[in-house]
Design a protein around this motif. Structure first.
Motif, short mmCIF file in Angstrom:
data_model
loop_
_atom_site.label_atom_id
_atom_site.label_comp_id
_atom_site.label_asym_id
_atom_site.label_seq_id
_atom_site.Cartn_x
_atom_site.Cartn_y
_atom_site.Cartn_z
N ALA A 160 0.57 -10.09 -8.00
CA ALA A 160 1.93 -9.99 -8.51
C ALA A 160 1.92 -10.21 -10.02
O ALA A 160 2.76 -9.67 -10.75
CB ALA A 160 2.82 -11.03 -7.83
N SER A 269 2.82 -3.82 -3.81
CA SER A 269 3.13 -5.25 -3.75
C SER A 269 3.10 -5.75 -2.31
O SER A 269 3.70 -5.14 -1.42
CB SER A 269 4.51 -5.52 -4.35
OG SER A 269 4.52 -5.19 -5.74
N ASP A 271 3.98 -9.17 -1.51
CA ASP A 271 4.35 -10.43 -2.17
C ASP A 271 5.64 -11.06 -1.63
O ASP A 271 6.25 -11.90 -2.28
CB ASP A 271 4.50 -10.20 -3.68
CG ASP A 271 5.60 -9.22 -4.03
OD1 ASP A 271 6.34 -8.76 -3.12
OD2 ASP A 271 5.75 -8.90 -5.23
#
Length: 277
Positions: A160, A269, A271
């Protein structure tokens, strides 16, 4: 150096596996996310070269375990990724042992936390060498064979922090942003060569190292481990839970699959919504 080999082929049910015969290097793979990636790719039939730090006897056991479990060759290489020549030797030894490298997972990384004005220059150099320069050197070395064969998969485990910044992590954030940029350039240069290059950007992932950090911070701050998780580590992660190493590995495996043939130059991503803010 440890080498444990088994014959590749079908899984235990006799079913053909999607990566049978593919040669894969996974850096930083003696523990944590890298080990989960190596395990998943081996499960799908890839011939695996693992790389990382650890006790030699434990790594030998790990190679044997992976090989026996998935009936595929597993090899360990102790290359020091901070040295360009060692990275090139890693690729060369892997090719001589198994054949041309077809899957490269650049996962190795180190971290150091400090304000910029107090950041030791030697720590900056070390983080850039492992987290960014090694990605370049490995990529540069595998591309010629991938281009000749008309097929290749390069997956860079960024973070990230390749997409956003955080205080006190100047070298790590700079390196991971660089990895994202290198991923895009590689993808553009290889777009017509049958080679894809993508970045996977995890948020916080539950590993033994993170578990240790949770315990240490709970003691240091005089709060519960649950409070450390929710109010400190996962404060910016909307789903308030750690990803698992297996989730990251599954994403990497998907990017190696035929279904991902048109995904290149992407930063994916994983995350929990962190970068959706």
């Amino acid at each position: 150096m440890v080498r444990i080999l088994q014959s590749a082929g079908l899984d235990r049910t006799g079913t053909a596996r999607p990566l049978d015969g593919r040669v894969a290097i996974v850096t930083g793979s003696t523990s944590g996310i890298g080990l989960a990636i190596a395990n998943t790719l081996a499960e799908q039939g890839a011939l695996i070269v693992i790389n990382g730090l650890g006790d030699e006897a434990e790594i030998e056991r790990l190679c044997r375990e992976l090989s026996d479990r998935h009936q595929t060759p597993v090899r360990y290489d102790d290359a020091d990724l901070s040295q360009a020549g060692a990275v090139m030797d890693l690729v060369d030894r892997s090719a001589r042992a198994f054949g041309p490298v077809e899957i490269l997972v650049n996962n190795a990384g180190i971290q150091y936390v400090s304000p910029i004005e107090e950041f030791p220059p030697e720590k900056w150099d070390a983080i850039l060498a492992i987290n960014l320069s090694a990605v370049f050197h490995a990529t540069r070395c595998v591309l010629p064979d991938m281009r000749r064969r008309g097929w290749g998969r390069i997956i860079n485990v960024a973070s990230a922090h390749g997409l956003i910044g955080s205080p006190f992590k100047s070298a790590y954030v700079a390196a991971k942003h660089g990895v994202i940029g290198l991923t895009k350039v590689t993808a553009l240069e290889m777009a017509e060569a049958g080679i894809t290059c993508n970045a996977v950007c995890p948020g916080y992932v539950w590993t033994p190292l993170v578990e240790h950090q949770v315990r240490a911070q709970a003691v240091a701050h005089g709060i519960s481990e649950d409070e450390v998780v929710r109010k400190v580590l996962l404060a910016e992660q909307p789903n308030k839970r750690f990803a698992t190493a297996e989730e990251i590995a599954g994403t990497v495996a998907f990017l190696c699959s035929p279904a991902a043939a048109s995904i290149t130059g992407a930063s994916i991503s994983v995350d929990g919504g962190w970068t959706a803010h």
